[in-house]
Design a protein around this motif. Structure first.
Motif, PDB file in Angstrom:
ATOM      1  N   ILE A  88       1.450   0.652 -13.519  1.00 26.11           N
ATOM      2  CA  ILE A  88       1.032   1.037 -12.167  1.00 26.11           C
ATOM      3  C   ILE A  88       0.664  -0.221 -11.382  1.00 26.11           C
ATOM      4  N   THR A  89       1.134  -0.305 -10.154  1.00 26.21           N
ATOM      5  CA  THR A  89       0.844  -1.463  -9.317  1.00 26.21           C
ATOM      6  C   THR A  89      -0.073  -1.132  -8.137  1.00 26.21           C
ATOM      7  N   ARG A  90      -0.235   0.140  -7.852  1.00 26.00           N
ATOM      8  CA  ARG A  90      -1.050   0.561  -6.697  1.00 26.00           C
ATOM      9  C   ARG A  90      -1.720   1.879  -7.044  1.00 26.00           C
ATOM     10  N   GLU A  91      -2.979   2.007  -6.630  1.00 25.70           N
ATOM     11  CA  GLU A  91      -3.736   3.236  -6.852  1.00 25.70           C
ATOM     12  C   GLU A  91      -4.304   3.728  -5.528  1.00 25.70           C
ATOM     13  N   ARG A  92      -4.566   5.016  -5.475  1.00 26.84           N
ATOM     14  CA  ARG A  92      -5.279   5.600  -4.337  1.00 26.84           C
ATOM     15  C   ARG A  92      -6.530   6.268  -4.876  1.00 26.84           C
ATOM     16  N   ARG A  93      -7.663   5.847  -4.343  1.00 27.00           N
ATOM     17  CA  ARG A  93      -8.928   6.482  -4.706  1.00 27.00           C
ATOM     18  C   ARG A  93      -9.305   7.424  -3.579  1.00 27.00           C
ATOM     19  N   SER A  94      -9.566   8.670  -3.935  1.00 28.88           N
ATOM     20  CA  SER A  94      -9.930   9.699  -2.960  1.00 28.88           C
ATOM     21  C   SER A  94     -11.333  10.198  -3.269  1.00 28.88           C
ATOM     22  N   LEU A  95     -12.137  10.291  -2.245  1.00 26.08           N
ATOM     23  CA  LEU A  95     -13.469  10.870  -2.380  1.00 26.08           C
ATOM     24  C   LEU A  95     -13.569  12.015  -1.386  1.00 26.08           C
ATOM     25  N   ARG A  96     -13.762  13.212  -1.904  1.00 29.19           N
ATOM     26  CA  ARG A  96     -13.894  14.412  -1.083  1.00 29.19           C
ATOM     27  C   ARG A  96     -15.262  15.027  -1.352  1.00 29.19           C
ATOM     28  N   ALA A  97     -15.894  15.508  -0.298  1.00 26.37           N
ATOM     29  CA  ALA A  97     -17.217  16.121  -0.427  1.00 26.37           C
ATOM     30  C   ALA A  97     -17.203  17.479   0.262  1.00 26.37           C
ATOM     31  N   ARG A  98     -17.635  18.483  -0.448  1.00 27.24           N
ATOM     32  CA  ARG A  98     -17.907  19.780   0.178  1.00 27.24           C
ATOM     33  C   ARG A  98     -19.413  19.854   0.316  1.00 27.24           C
ATOM     34  N   TYR A  99     -19.867  20.045   1.536  1.00 21.84           N
ATOM     35  CA  TYR A  99     -21.304  20.017   1.769  1.00 21.84           C
ATOM     36  C   TYR A  99     -21.735  21.244   2.550  1.00 21.84           C
ATOM     37  N   GLN A 100     -23.000  21.601   2.323  1.00 18.79           N
ATOM     38  CA  GLN A 100     -23.608  22.727   3.024  1.00 18.79           C
ATOM     39  C   GLN A 100     -24.986  22.312   3.518  1.00 18.79           C
ATOM     40  N   LEU A 101     -25.245  22.597   4.772  1.00 16.44           N
ATOM     41  CA  LEU A 101     -26.582  22.435   5.330  1.00 16.44           C
ATOM     42  C   LEU A 101     -27.237  23.805   5.238  1.00 16.44           C
ATOM     43  N   VAL A 102     -28.326  23.870   4.483  1.00 18.18           N
ATOM     44  CA  VAL A 102     -28.970  25.142   4.177  1.00 18.18           C
ATOM     45  C   VAL A 102     -30.362  25.162   4.795  1.00 18.18           C
ATOM     46  N   ASN A 103     -30.718  26.273   5.434  1.00 20.72           N
ATOM     47  CA  ASN A 103     -32.071  26.470   5.923  1.00 20.72           C
ATOM     48  C   ASN A 103     -32.977  26.566   4.700  1.00 20.72           C
ATOM     49  N   ALA A 104     -33.943  25.663   4.581  1.00 15.43           N
ATOM     50  CA  ALA A 104     -34.778  25.576   3.377  1.00 15.43           C
ATOM     51  C   ALA A 104     -35.626  26.825   3.155  1.00 15.43           C
ATOM     52  N   SER A 105     -36.056  27.481   4.215  1.00 15.35           N
ATOM     53  CA  SER A 105     -36.934  28.641   4.042  1.00 15.35           C
ATOM     54  C   SER A 105     -36.164  29.924   3.777  1.00 15.35           C
ATOM     55  N   SER A 106     -35.053  30.141   4.467  1.00 18.10           N
ATOM     56  CA  SER A 106     -34.329  31.402   4.313  1.00 18.10           C
ATOM     57  C   SER A 106     -33.144  31.318   3.356  1.00 18.10           C
ATOM     58  N   GLY A 107     -32.650  30.111   3.086  1.00 17.62           N
ATOM     59  CA  GLY A 107     -31.469  29.965   2.228  1.00 17.62           C
ATOM     60  C   GLY A 107     -30.161  30.208   2.949  1.00 17.62           C
ATOM     61  N   GLU A 108     -30.220  30.409   4.272  1.00 15.93           N
ATOM     62  CA  GLU A 108     -29.015  30.652   5.062  1.00 15.93           C
ATOM     63  C   GLU A 108     -28.207  29.362   5.183  1.00 15.93           C
ATOM     64  N   VAL A 109     -26.898  29.472   4.964  1.00 19.41           N
ATOM     65  CA  VAL A 109     -26.012  28.330   5.105  1.00 19.41           C
ATOM     66  C   VAL A 109     -25.666  28.172   6.581  1.00 19.41           C
ATOM     67  N   LEU A 110     -26.038  27.026   7.151  1.00 20.11           N
ATOM     68  CA  LEU A 110     -25.823  26.770   8.567  1.00 20.11           C
ATOM     69  C   LEU A 110     -24.517  26.034   8.827  1.00 20.11           C
ATOM     70  N   VAL A 111     -24.181  25.117   7.954  1.00 17.17           N
ATOM     71  CA  VAL A 111     -22.936  24.354   8.060  1.00 17.17           C
ATOM     72  C   VAL A 111     -22.301  24.336   6.680  1.00 17.17           C
ATOM     73  N   ASP A 112     -21.028  24.687   6.615  1.00 17.42           N
ATOM     74  CA  ASP A 112     -20.260  24.626   5.372  1.00 17.42           C
ATOM     75  C   ASP A 112     -18.952  23.928   5.708  1.00 17.42           C
ATOM     76  N   ALA A 113     -18.813  22.684   5.273  1.00 17.58           N
ATOM     77  CA  ALA A 113     -17.653  21.893   5.676  1.00 17.58           C
ATOM     78  C   ALA A 113     -17.275  20.897   4.580  1.00 17.58           C
ATOM     79  N   THR A 114     -16.221  20.149   4.848  1.00 22.28           N
ATOM     80  CA  THR A 114     -15.773  19.113   3.929  1.00 22.28           C
ATOM     81  C   THR A 114     -15.634  17.795   4.676  1.00 22.28           C
ATOM     82  N   ALA A 115     -15.708  16.730   3.911  1.00 26.83           N
ATOM     83  CA  ALA A 115     -15.490  15.385   4.435  1.00 26.83           C
ATOM     84  C   ALA A 115     -14.767  14.613   3.344  1.00 26.83           C
ATOM     85  N   GLY A 116     -14.034  13.603   3.742  1.00 26.96           N
ATOM     86  CA  GLY A 116     -13.350  12.821   2.727  1.00 26.96           C
ATOM     87  C   GLY A 116     -12.620  11.643   3.304  1.00 26.96           C
ATOM     88  N   SER A 117     -12.233  10.761   2.402  1.00 24.92           N
ATOM     89  CA  SER A 117     -11.483   9.586   2.793  1.00 24.92           C
ATOM     90  C   SER A 117     -10.755   9.041   1.566  1.00 24.92           C
TER      91      SER A 117
END
Length: 165
Positions: A88-117
């Protein structure tokens, strides 16, 4: 020249654009971001990402967290360039994140998204140099993904603050 500047200022004011961090450190977005707690993320890549996230979020001033940020990572290295002798002469490193912003008191998911590069890595004769390049790529990808996550949460907080008015 002054007329052009005046026209641009008027055109921008009418387009509906508003500063994301309006009000500075005491504004609604910065105040909300300061109340986000980053949940532990396992592994070396998790440590790098959680550190990058904490660096980007305003420091909490003793107030309890209103939100919890939960992140699951997918980190992979794929061989791309292959010589005739199957090295192998070349590699691609991928980092993907699935993240959730959760209301700490109610447990409600406010944001459910992905990010990556992705990052490209040259594989050289020195195994040490290749491993160092892979680690550097992971560090850089962690910074990029953290930027994406914090920006997305800030946009959510801005919209929530605007709708509350």
């Amino acid at each position: 020249m002054k007329r052009l500047a005046l026209l641009l200022a008027l055109a921008t004011a009418g387009c509906g654009l508003h500063p994301l961090y309006e009000g500075g450190a005491s504004g609604p977005v910065a105040s909300s971001l300061a109340r986000v707690e980053v949940a532990p993320i396992s592994g070396k890549n998790g440590y790098l990402l959680s550190t990058a996230l904490r660096d980007r979020l305003p420091s909490r001033s003793g107030e309890p967290a209103l939100y919890r940020l939960e992140v699951k990572l997918d980190d992979s290295i794929t061989g791309l360039g292959v010589k005739r002798d199957d090295t192998i002469t070349r590699e691609r490193r991928s980092l993907r994140a699935r993240y959730q912003l959760v209301n700490a008191s109610s447990g409600e998911v406010l944001v459910d998204a992905t990010a990556g590069s992705d990052a490209g890595i040259d594989v050289v004769n020195s195994e040490y140099a290749t491993i160092a390049a892979e680690n550097t790529a992971l560090e850089n990808l962690s910074q990029i993904v953290a930027d994406q996550i914090v920006t997305r949460i800030a946009v959510y907080q801005r919209r929530a603050a605007a709708s509350a008015k």
